[in-house]
Design an enzyme around this catalytic site. Structure first.
Site, PDB file in Angstrom:
ATOM      1  N   GLY A 104      -4.159  -3.738   9.798  1.00  0.00           N
ATOM      2  CA  GLY A 104      -3.222  -4.307   9.455  1.00  0.00           C
ATOM      3  C   GLY A 104      -2.777  -3.015   7.790  1.00  0.00           C
ATOM      4  CD  GLU A 147      -1.646  -3.361   1.460  1.00  0.00           C
ATOM      5  OE1 GLU A 147      -0.380  -3.815   1.298  1.00  0.00           O
ATOM      6  OE2 GLU A 147      -2.304  -2.680   1.777  1.00  0.00           O
ATOM      7  CE1 TYR A 148      -1.577  -7.005  -2.376  1.00  0.00           C
ATOM      8  CE2 TYR A 148       1.292  -7.430  -1.209  1.00  0.00           C
ATOM      9  CZ  TYR A 148      -0.471  -6.635  -1.805  1.00  0.00           C
ATOM     10  OH  TYR A 148      -0.202  -5.504  -2.496  1.00  0.00           O
ATOM     11  CG  MET A 210      -6.340  -3.058  -2.031  1.00  0.00           C
ATOM     12  SD  MET A 210      -4.227  -3.440  -1.326  1.00  0.00           S
ATOM     13  CE  MET A 210      -4.665  -4.837  -1.224  1.00  0.00           C
ATOM     14  CD1 TRP A 359      -4.049   4.286  -0.858  1.00  0.00           C
ATOM     15  CD2 TRP A 359      -5.415   3.278   0.560  1.00  0.00           C
ATOM     16  NE1 TRP A 359      -3.271   4.550   0.445  1.00  0.00           N
ATOM     17  CE2 TRP A 359      -4.605   3.969   0.980  1.00  0.00           C
ATOM     18  CE3 TRP A 359      -6.425   3.459   1.353  1.00  0.00           C
ATOM     19  CZ2 TRP A 359      -3.881   3.641   2.389  1.00  0.00           C
ATOM     20  CZ3 TRP A 359      -6.258   3.272   2.760  1.00  0.00           C
ATOM     21  CH2 TRP A 359      -4.746   3.104   3.453  1.00  0.00           C
TER      22      TRP A 359
END
Length: 388
Positions: A104, A147-148, A210, A359
Site C-alpha cells: 500500500g 490509506e484509507y 500513524m 517511519w
C-alpha cells in the site's frame, strides 16, 4: 526409551523457545526501499540496516496489480537486484527480528484496494496469493497500509469489507506463523469512517498508529503532537487522542504501536517575523538536498542543517506536543529529535502499548554525522525502553 525421548524433546523445545522470547517494548522499523535512489550521502541500501535496534523490520512497499493480486512496485530493485532477498536474509544473523512486507502506502491510493475487498471472491483471490508471495520471498508477515478505507476513491462499504479481508488473511497466515499488522490513521474522523475498530483488532497482531502528518493545512503547526499545548484548541487532534480512541473502542493497548516520524513537515512563512505556532504560511517549505520534496525534510536533512548553520536557526521545544520546531528566515519545520522520541517512547511504555515504530529508519541520521551516533532516533527509542 519413549520417556527419555519425550523429556529430551521437551528441553529442546524449551531451548528454542528461549532463543526468541516474547518481547514487549517493541521497536518497529519501517524501511523505504526507494531510498536506494536518493543522492549520496543519503543513499540507503538494505545492507545499511542495523537490525539490533529493531524487533520488527518492515519493507515498503508492495502494491496491487489490476487483477487484485500483490506484486512488487519496483521489480528491478525488489527482485532483479535482490532487495527482498537481501532483506529477509538478515534473519540469518538476527533470527528473532520479524521481517514483514508492507503493501500500500499513500501513492498507491485507495480505489484499487476498495475494489479488491468488494467481494468474497476477490478477497479470496488476494489472500491466497499473499500467502504464497510471503512464503516465496521469506517474509514473516504482511503489513497493510491502505490509506484509507472509505476515502480517496473508496466507498462506505470498505469499512466492513476491510474486516472481512483481515479475517480471511488471519485464517491463512496464523497457521503458518505469519504475522498480520496494519498501519492505521490517527485523526479521529478518519478512524470513525474507515475502521470498525473492535472487529479489525480481533484479527491484527499489531496496530501501527500513524502519529504524523497531523499538521493543520494553512498555518504552522506540529505534525506529530503527542498532547495539546495549553494554547491549542480542544479540537486539535493528537496522538494521545488516537491511542485513547482505539482503546475505548475495543482495541487492546497491548496491540497498539505508536508511530514516530523520522522526518519533519516544513513550511514557507508568509511573514518571517511571525514564526510561532499558528503563523500564516505561503506554502510548503523548500525541498531538502536528499528527499528533494517540498514540505518534507528527513531528520538527516534537518539535523545537518541545524549543525552546519546553528546561528541561523532558532529552535523551540513544545513540551506537551513532545516535538520541536525550528525557523530561519522564512523557513519553518516541525520534527522529532532524540529527546522527543524518548518522551514518546516513555509515553508508550506508561500507557502499556506494544511499543513504538519509526517511519522511516532511512531518514534517521544513519551515518551519525550530526551527533556522532548512527541512528540517534532509533537509539533514543531503544534506550527509553531499556533495550540498550
Amino acid at each position: 526409551m519413549i520417556k527419555t525421548f519425550t523429556i529430551c524433546s521437551f528441553f529442546i523445545a524449551l531451548c528454542f523457545a528461549d532463543i526468541c522470547p516474547r518481547e514487549s517494548n517493541l521497536v518497529v522499523c519501517y524501511y523505504s526501499s526507494w531510498a536506494v535512489y536518493r543522492r549520496a550521502p543519503a543513499t540507503f541500501r538494505v545492507e545499511y540496516i542495523d537490525p539490533k535496534y529493531c524487533t520488527h523490520l518492515i519493507y515498503t512497499f508492495a502494491g496491487l496489480n489490476l487483477d487484485g493480486t500483490i506484486d512488487s512496485l519496483d521489480y528491478y530493485n525488489d527482485i532483479t537486484n535482490g532487495g527482498y532477498k537481501i532483506f529477509t536474509d538478515l534473519k540469518g544473523k538476527y533470527p528473532c527480528v520479524k521481517m514483514l512486507l508492507a503493501i500500500g502506502g499513500w501513492n498507491e491510493g485507495s480505489e484499487k484496494y476498495s475494489l479488491m475487498v468488494e467481494t468474497e471472491e476477490s478477497r479470496e483471490y488476494f489472500a491466497k496469493r499473499v500467502m504464497r508471495y510471503l512464503v516465496h520471498f521469506g517474509f514473516d508477515g504482511l503489513d497493510i497500509d491502505w490509506e484509507y478505507p472509505a476515502h480517496r476513491g473508496g466507498i462506505a462499504a470498505d469499512k466492513e469489507n476491510f474486516v472481512k479481508l483481515l479475517k480471511m488473511l488471519k485464517e491463512r497466515l496464523e497457521p503458518r506463523n505469519r504475522l498480520l499488522t496494519a498501519a492505521l490513521a490517527a485523526p479521529i474522523g478518519i478512524i470513525t469512517e474507515a475502521y470498525n475498530v473492535e472487529e479489525i483488532c480481533k484479527y491484527l497482531d499489531l496496530v501501527m498508529i500513524m502519529g504524523y502528518d497531523m499538521n493543520e493545512a494553512n498555518k504552522t503547526s506540529s505534525h506529530s503532537p503527542l498532547k495539546r499545548e495549553p494554547s491549542e484548541s480542544s479540537t486539535r487532534p493528537t496522538i494521545d487522542d488516537a491511542v485513547q480512541h482505539y482503546a475505548r473502542n475495543g482495541c487492546e493497548k497491548r496491540k497498539l504501536v505508536l508511530g514516530i516520524p523520522a522526518y519533519g513537515k516544513s513550511f514557507t512563512l508568509a511573514d518571517k517575523s511571525r514564526h510561532g505556532i499558528g503563523a500564516n504560511i505561503e506554502g510548503p517549505g523548500k525541498a531538502g538536498p536528499y528527499l528533494q520534496e517540498a514540505g518534507f525534510l528527513g531528520y538527516n536533512e534537518i539535523c545537518e542543517s541545524l549543525a552546519q548553520r546553528a546561528t541561523q536557526w532558532t529552535t523551540v521545544h513544545l513540551i506537551n506536543n513532545a516535538i520541536k520546531y525550528s525557523y530561519s528566515n522564512d523557513q519553518w519545520v516541525s520534527y522529532d529529535d532524540a529527546e522527543t522520541v524518548s518522551v514518546k517512547t516513555q509515553y508508550a511504555k506508561f500507557e502499556g502499548l506494544a511499543g513504538v515504530m519509526i517511519w522511516t529508519i532511512d531518514t534517521d541520521d544513519f551515518h551519525g554525522d550530526c551527533h556522532k551516533q548512527a541512528f540517534p532516533l532509533l537509539v533514543a527509542a531503544n534506550k527509553a525502553f531499556g533495550r540498550l
